[in-house]
Design an enzyme around this catalytic site. Structure first.
Site, mmCIF file in Angstrom:
data_model
loop_
_atom_site.group_PDB
_atom_site.id
_atom_site.type_symbol
_atom_site.label_atom_id
_atom_site.label_comp_id
_atom_site.label_asym_id
_atom_site.label_seq_id
_atom_site.Cartn_x
_atom_site.Cartn_y
_atom_site.Cartn_z
ATOM 1 N N TRP A 36 0.848 -1.202 0.000
ATOM 2 C CA TRP A 36 0.000 0.000 0.000
ATOM 3 C C TRP A 36 0.881 1.249 0.000
ATOM 4 C CZ3 TRP A 36 -2.823 -4.235 0.988
ATOM 5 C CH2 TRP A 36 -4.197 -4.189 0.734
ATOM 6 N N SER A 37 0.392 2.285 -0.676
ATOM 7 C CA SER A 37 1.221 3.464 -0.930
ATOM 8 C C SER A 37 1.635 4.223 0.328
ATOM 9 C CB SER A 37 0.466 4.382 -1.893
ATOM 10 O OG SER A 37 1.043 5.645 -1.945
ATOM 11 N N ASP A 39 1.186 3.416 3.435
ATOM 12 C CA ASP A 39 1.786 2.495 4.409
ATOM 13 C C ASP A 39 3.284 2.400 4.152
ATOM 14 O OD1 ASP A 39 -1.065 1.689 3.897
ATOM 15 O OD2 ASP A 39 -0.668 0.338 5.566
ATOM 16 N N TYR A 84 -6.942 -11.445 -1.618
ATOM 17 C CA TYR A 84 -7.408 -10.107 -1.222
ATOM 18 C C TYR A 84 -8.448 -9.668 -2.241
ATOM 19 C CZ TYR A 84 -7.547 -5.129 -0.208
ATOM 20 O OH TYR A 84 -7.977 -3.867 0.114
ATOM 21 N N ASP A 171 -10.878 4.994 5.250
ATOM 22 C CA ASP A 171 -11.956 4.358 4.482
ATOM 23 C C ASP A 171 -13.390 4.727 4.887
ATOM 24 O OD1 ASP A 171 -9.604 3.134 3.806
ATOM 25 O OD2 ASP A 171 -10.458 1.136 3.670
ATOM 26 N N ARG A 206 -15.099 -3.389 10.907
ATOM 27 C CA ARG A 206 -14.856 -3.032 9.503
ATOM 28 C C ARG A 206 -16.020 -2.215 8.919
ATOM 29 N NH1 ARG A 206 -10.066 -3.406 7.084
ATOM 30 N NH2 ARG A 206 -11.182 -3.673 5.125
ATOM 31 N N TYR A 362 -13.021 0.913 12.970
ATOM 32 C CA TYR A 362 -12.102 1.409 11.950
ATOM 33 C C TYR A 362 -11.873 2.917 12.043
ATOM 34 C CZ TYR A 362 -10.038 -0.298 7.494
ATOM 35 O OH TYR A 362 -9.205 -0.706 6.498
ATOM 36 N N TRP A 363 -12.262 3.694 11.061
ATOM 37 C CA TRP A 363 -11.952 5.126 11.067
ATOM 38 C C TRP A 363 -13.062 5.952 11.697
ATOM 39 C CZ3 TRP A 363 -7.192 7.052 10.041
ATOM 40 C CH2 TRP A 363 -6.276 6.198 9.408
ATOM 41 N N GLU A 406 -3.522 -2.538 14.457
ATOM 42 C CA GLU A 406 -3.877 -1.550 13.429
ATOM 43 C C GLU A 406 -4.516 -0.308 14.077
ATOM 44 O OE1 GLU A 406 -6.569 -3.285 10.635
ATOM 45 O OE2 GLU A 406 -6.337 -1.685 9.148
HETATM 46 C C1 2M8 Z 1 -7.197 0.399 4.729
HETATM 47 O O1 2M8 Z 1 -7.676 0.455 3.407
HETATM 48 C C2 2M8 Z 1 -7.822 -0.696 2.555
HETATM 49 C C3 2M8 Z 1 -8.283 -0.215 1.202
HETATM 50 O O2 2M8 Z 1 -7.297 0.563 0.615
HETATM 51 C C4 2M8 Z 1 -8.771 -1.738 3.041
HETATM 52 O O3 2M8 Z 1 -9.645 -1.460 3.866
HETATM 53 O O4 2M8 Z 1 -8.676 -2.862 2.572
HETATM 54 C C5 2M8 Z 1 -6.980 1.849 5.238
HETATM 55 O O5 2M8 Z 1 -6.822 1.884 6.623
HETATM 56 C C6 2M8 Z 1 -5.801 2.488 4.528
HETATM 57 O O6 2M8 Z 1 -5.497 3.730 5.079
HETATM 58 C C7 2M8 Z 1 -4.560 1.588 4.564
HETATM 59 O O7 2M8 Z 1 -3.582 2.136 3.741
HETATM 60 C C8 2M8 Z 1 -4.872 0.156 4.124
HETATM 61 C C9 2M8 Z 1 -3.708 -0.787 4.373
HETATM 62 O O8 2M8 Z 1 -3.214 -0.645 5.673
HETATM 63 O O9 2M8 Z 1 -6.005 -0.351 4.816
#
Ligand code: 2M8
Length: 439
Positions: A36-37, A39, A84, A171, A206, A362-363, A406
């Site tokens: 992931w970018s 990350d 995935y 997200d 989630r 989550y967020w 996380e």
């Molecule tokens: C989460 O996002 C991904 C989709 O890109 C997911 O839910 O599968 C987010 O927390 C995002 O910020 C993070 O980069 C990614 C991988 O840790 O997971």
């Protein structure tokens, strides 16, 4: 710091080692098997203190997925990982004239933390080697920032837009609730997808299925328009100028200007972009009454009054005046977030007193280490030391007592989402090394 953090640092290094794929570091063992970018940028910041070559490799492999128009995709897929969803085929990136065939990638972006990570590598690494890396990566970073200010800045005010919640990295943040609710889709318009995330971590941690339908639909808007940004802009029901992404862009531009100077190149474009975005954050997105920066919805032409911790991150890029920074600190130091005179951990991702707050989803409330890392650095920059210290202590205490997760429940500290999470480990290491807590 007096305490001995050697064991904790070793645990964090073990997490990164366990997630190392041979060319990059996955965010977590099962839930996130690709690269992931943002990350990777946080992870490189961690590596920069003890493994310069890994830090460089991490970013080099990410930029192998960069598109010809400069876009840095939010996922670079790992061909060995099959479990995935949505996987590479879902994105249909071959429809874009700019996307490469190898490695396969997604078709959206994430916040541009990369220049900041590269400068970190220079600051902490061996200079001669770091200079070679800077030379190699500078044109790529430049193309990336050019993409952002050319394709994501249609109003010319330097406030870059996102066209998918995943682009913000947050997200299922409450920021997107109204915008997503407005999208009514016929079942036929939702591309087929299968959720695997909820087979790995609890459903209750989630995003909901209704949110996932919209995430899938917004991916379709991208590929239906062959990833032509002008066409997407006309067609996409979700276009938001996001505070977090723009804050990170300000910081990244300032850091890229530094890199340009080190390389004897012209820093002016990056300084101009940083100033432009910072000015617009201050003139257009600051809310005096709530002492926070709010996102802007381009579809309805209105401010999104969502009280999320990301709304305070402009501290990280030195955007607010000192007066505003003090107001932000007062707001953080309240029942809505985390009061210094109460037992509380770090800053939760969403105002605890607003509807829809959740300690685990989550967020929408949990504590995230990357957001707190930005706040910590920002608070320190403004010499708001008491609050900065609280944030720092929690950033150490949570992983030490509850595991390298996380995200964390802001009341109990319990870890949620994925265990052995890479950016939590990496930013913890950054903190420990910067504070000279590892001997
Ligand atoms: C989460 O996002 C991904 C989709 O890109 C997911 O839910 O599968 C987010 O927390 C995002 O910020 C993070 O980069 C990614 C991988 O840790 O997971």
């Amino acid at each position: 710091m007096t305490e001995d953090y050697t064991d904790l640092a070793q645990q964090a290094k073990d997490v990164l080692e366990g997630n190392w794929l041979g060319h990059a570091t996955k965010p977590a063992p099962n839930l996130y098997p690709h690269q992931w970018s943002w990350d990777s940028a946080f992870i490189a910041i961690g590596y920069s203190h003890f493994n310069q070559s890994r830090a460089e490799k991490e970013l080099r492999s990410l930029f192998e997925g960069q598109w010809q128009n400069g876009l840095v995709p939010h996922i670079v897929f790992n061909p060995k990982a099959k479990d995935y969803s949505p996987g590479p085929e879902f994105w249909q990136t071959r429809r874009s004239p700019y996307a490469g065939r190898k490695p396969l990638t997604s078709g959206i972006i994430q916040p541009p933390v990369h220049a900041t990570a590269v400068l970190h590598i220079y600051e902490y690494g061996k200079k001669k080697r770091a200079l070679r890396f800077l030379k190699e990566i500078f044109p790529k970073l430049k193309a990336w920032h050019e993409y952002l200010y050319r394709d994501r800045n249609p109003d010319g005010d330097g406030l870059l837009y996102i066209r998918h919640p995943w682009e913000s990295g947050q997200d299922n943040s409450p920021i997107w609730d109204q915008a997503l609710k407005r999208i009514t889709i016929k079942p036929d318009d939702i591309p087929l997808y299968k959720r695997v995330d909820t087979e790995i971590v609890g459903n209750e941690d989630r995003p909901s299925n209704a949110e996932y339908d919209r995430y899938a639909y917004l991916v379709k808007v991208g590929y239906d328009n062959n990833y032509n940004e002008e066409r997407i802009r006309k067609d996409c029901p979700f276009l938001i100028k996001d505070v977090l992404l723009n804050t990170i862009a300000v910081k990244a531009n300032r850091d890229l200007a530094e890199i340009a100077l080190i390389l004897d190149k012209d820093p002016t474009p990056f300084i101009k972009w940083a100033d432009l975005t910072a000015r617009s954050l201050n003139t257009k997105l600051w809310n005096e009454e709530s002492s926070i920066y709010f996102d802007f919805d381009m579809t309805t032409n209105s401010i999104i009054e969502s009280h999320v911790a990301a709304g305070f991150t402009p501290l990280f890029a030195g955007v607010p005046s000192r007066e505003r920074a003090i107001k932000i600190c007062d707001r953080l130091n309240s029942n809505s977030f985390c009061r210094l005179d109460r037992v509380c951990l770090a800053v939760p991702s969403y105002d605890k007193e607003k509807p829809g707050f959740s300690p685990n989803r989550y967020w929408r409330g949990p504590i995230w280490i990357n957001v707190n890392w930005m706040l910590y650095r920002g608070l320190k920059h403004y010499a708001l030391h008491d609050y900065a210290e609280r944030v720092k202590k929690s950033m150490l205490k949570l992983p030490e007592e509850c595991g390298i997760y996380e995200y964390y429940d802001p009341d109990t500290g319990r870890g949620h989402g994925a265990d052995h999470f890479s950016w939590t480990a990496a930013l913890l290491l950054d903190l420990l090394y910067e504070e000279d807590a590892i001997v």
